[in-house]
Design an enzyme around this catalytic site. Structure first.
Site, PDB file in Angstrom:
ATOM      1  N   LYS A 117     155.586  13.360  -9.563  1.00  0.00           N
ATOM      2  CA  LYS A 117     156.798  14.010 -10.319  1.00  0.00           C
ATOM      3  C   LYS A 117     156.579  13.757 -11.868  1.00  0.00           C
ATOM      4  O   LYS A 117     156.820  14.497 -12.668  1.00  0.00           O
ATOM      5  CB  LYS A 117     158.176  13.136  -9.863  1.00  0.00           C
ATOM      6  CG  LYS A 117     158.377  13.853  -8.523  1.00  0.00           C
ATOM      7  CD  LYS A 117     160.044  13.680  -8.135  1.00  0.00           C
ATOM      8  CE  LYS A 117     160.432  14.140  -6.839  1.00  0.00           C
ATOM      9  NZ  LYS A 117     161.934  14.000  -6.696  1.00  0.00           N
ATOM     10  N   LYS A 199     153.415  25.384   5.605  1.00  0.00           N
ATOM     11  CA  LYS A 199     154.620  25.287   6.019  1.00  0.00           C
ATOM     12  C   LYS A 199     155.814  26.101   5.242  1.00  0.00           C
ATOM     13  O   LYS A 199     155.562  26.393   4.205  1.00  0.00           O
ATOM     14  CB  LYS A 199     155.214  23.710   5.978  1.00  0.00           C
ATOM     15  CG  LYS A 199     155.997  23.429   7.181  1.00  0.00           C
ATOM     16  CD  LYS A 199     156.294  21.887   7.227  1.00  0.00           C
ATOM     17  CE  LYS A 199     157.835  21.579   6.873  1.00  0.00           C
ATOM     18  NZ  LYS A 199     157.763  20.153   6.841  1.00  0.00           N
ATOM     19  N   LYS A 202     160.944  26.078   0.359  1.00  0.00           N
ATOM     20  CA  LYS A 202     161.641  26.867  -0.652  1.00  0.00           C
ATOM     21  C   LYS A 202     160.537  26.522  -1.761  1.00  0.00           C
ATOM     22  O   LYS A 202     160.772  27.279  -2.914  1.00  0.00           O
ATOM     23  CB  LYS A 202     163.044  26.312  -0.990  1.00  0.00           C
ATOM     24  CG  LYS A 202     163.223  24.838  -0.503  1.00  0.00           C
ATOM     25  CD  LYS A 202     164.633  24.586  -0.603  1.00  0.00           C
ATOM     26  CE  LYS A 202     165.159  23.497   0.118  1.00  0.00           C
ATOM     27  NZ  LYS A 202     166.507  23.058   0.297  1.00  0.00           N
TER      28      LYS A 202
END
Ligand code: TRP
Length: 336
Positions: A117, A199, A202
């Site tokens: 991140k 997979k 979103k």
């Protein structure tokens, strides 16, 4: 089950990061409904965690409530589960601080999610992003959770929670239950409609790969009609994930929705080409999601009901959480 035997506690935090996907609906949420019978389940919208990256305030507020409504509509019963918003229970922030003081800089530095991140948000590597796993440990330890259902990306954080809990218990005696990661029973593993080797998610770069619970039927149909099938020449509905990942994924989706076995689905479509099969899967998905979407929309309009669910959830959660918090405050030497 004997009503007098105390059930084990399960807890999970959910980032309010957008609408639920068909993948999570078929893969996880349906399981959660069963879990409510076996465990004392706590689920919360992790808004404190969400602000470790910049959020648009109006969006965060809207998504938090929308997500709550979608989970309830999808079958997470607020009477049988404790559902709440993290910031409504101040004990999370309070224990979070204490846990921070028992978590080592070196431990936090090793968290792979922090490294990822901070690489992605180079302009905002804030303290919260770094200490996020300490807050997550507090989330878990407050409820004396036995099990934390997590995906691969969160396992390291649960491991950290265990280590910190053991360290704390080592100094002060048995304060925290040591949580374990819970590997959910594999429901259907649903893949992207446009890149079936990944997979359904979103964060898929291609918006056509992922179907959302709240989508309009015509958009869902369009995505299924365009779903990638395989470049073999047989044009035949046959399950073979290695050779035919696209078609196999559609078969999985259809099987999960209709509760049929894979051979039953293959049989049903003998002699049908992809041009017939794909819209049929689309229709099945539309009909499966329709009542969920309508219920979520209804709940979102019923502001009084939703805020009552949040209030009762926070009250029940707060009761358990504050018991742990008081114990901790006493142990560390706060005047209470
Ligand atoms: N970190 C989790 C995620 O990103 C969300 C979360 C916050 C969580 N607190 C938790 C999950 C406690 C399990 C238990 O998905």
């Amino acid at each position: 089950m004997d009503e007098n035997v105390k059930k084990k506690v399960m807890l999970s935090g959910i980032q309010p990061s957008g609408d639920l996907t068909l993948g999570s609906y078929l893969g996880a949420i349906k399981n959660w409904t069963e879990l409510a019978d076996q465990y004392d389940c706590y689920y919360f919208m992790a808004d404190l965690h969400a602000i470790t990256v910049r959020q648009n305030p109006a969006d965060l507020r809207r998504r938090t409530l929308a997500q709550m409504a979608q989970y309830i509509a999808a079958g997470l019963d607020p009477e049988k589960n404790v559902l709440f918003i993290q910031s409504h229970v101040p004990a999370h922030a309070q224990l979070g601080w204490v846990i921070n003081c028992y978590t080592m800089f070196g431990e936090l530095s090793r968290m792979t999610q922090f490294k990822d991140k901070s690489a992605k948000n180079a302009e905002n590597i804030n303290g919260g992003l770094f200490t996020y796993p300490a807050l997550m440990a507090a989330d878990i330890l407050l409820y004396q959770a036995d099990y934390v259902p997590v995906g691969g990306d969160q396992k390291q954080h649960v491991e950290l929670a265990r280590n910190v809990a053991e360290r704390f218990n080592g100094v002060y005696g048995d304060v925290f239950r040591i949580p374990e990661p819970y590997i959910p029973k594999v429901g259907a593993r649903i893949m992207s409609l446009t890149s079936p080797e990944n997979k359904m998610s979103k964060s898929d770069r291609d918006p056509n790969g992922c179907v959302y619970l709240m989508e309009k039927p015509e958009d869902i149909m369009r995505k299924f009609k365009r779903a990638v099938t395989d470049s073999d020449t047989e044009n035949c509905v046959r399950y073979d994930p290695a050779a035919k990942p696209g078609v196999s994924n559609l078969i999985q989706i259809y099987a999960a929705i209709t509760e049929k076995s894979i051979p039953e689905v293959e049989n049903e479509f003998v002699g049908c080409g992809y041009g017939v099969f794909k819209p049929r899967v689309g229709e099945a998905v539309v009909e499966c999601l329709r009542p969920v979407r309508e219920e979520a929309e209804r709940l979102l309009r019923d502001k009084a009901y939703l805020s009552e669910v949040c209030r009762t959830g926070a009250e029940r959660a707060g009761y358990t959480a504050n018991r742990t918090l008081r114990k901790v405050y006493k142990k560390v030497g706060f005047v209470i």
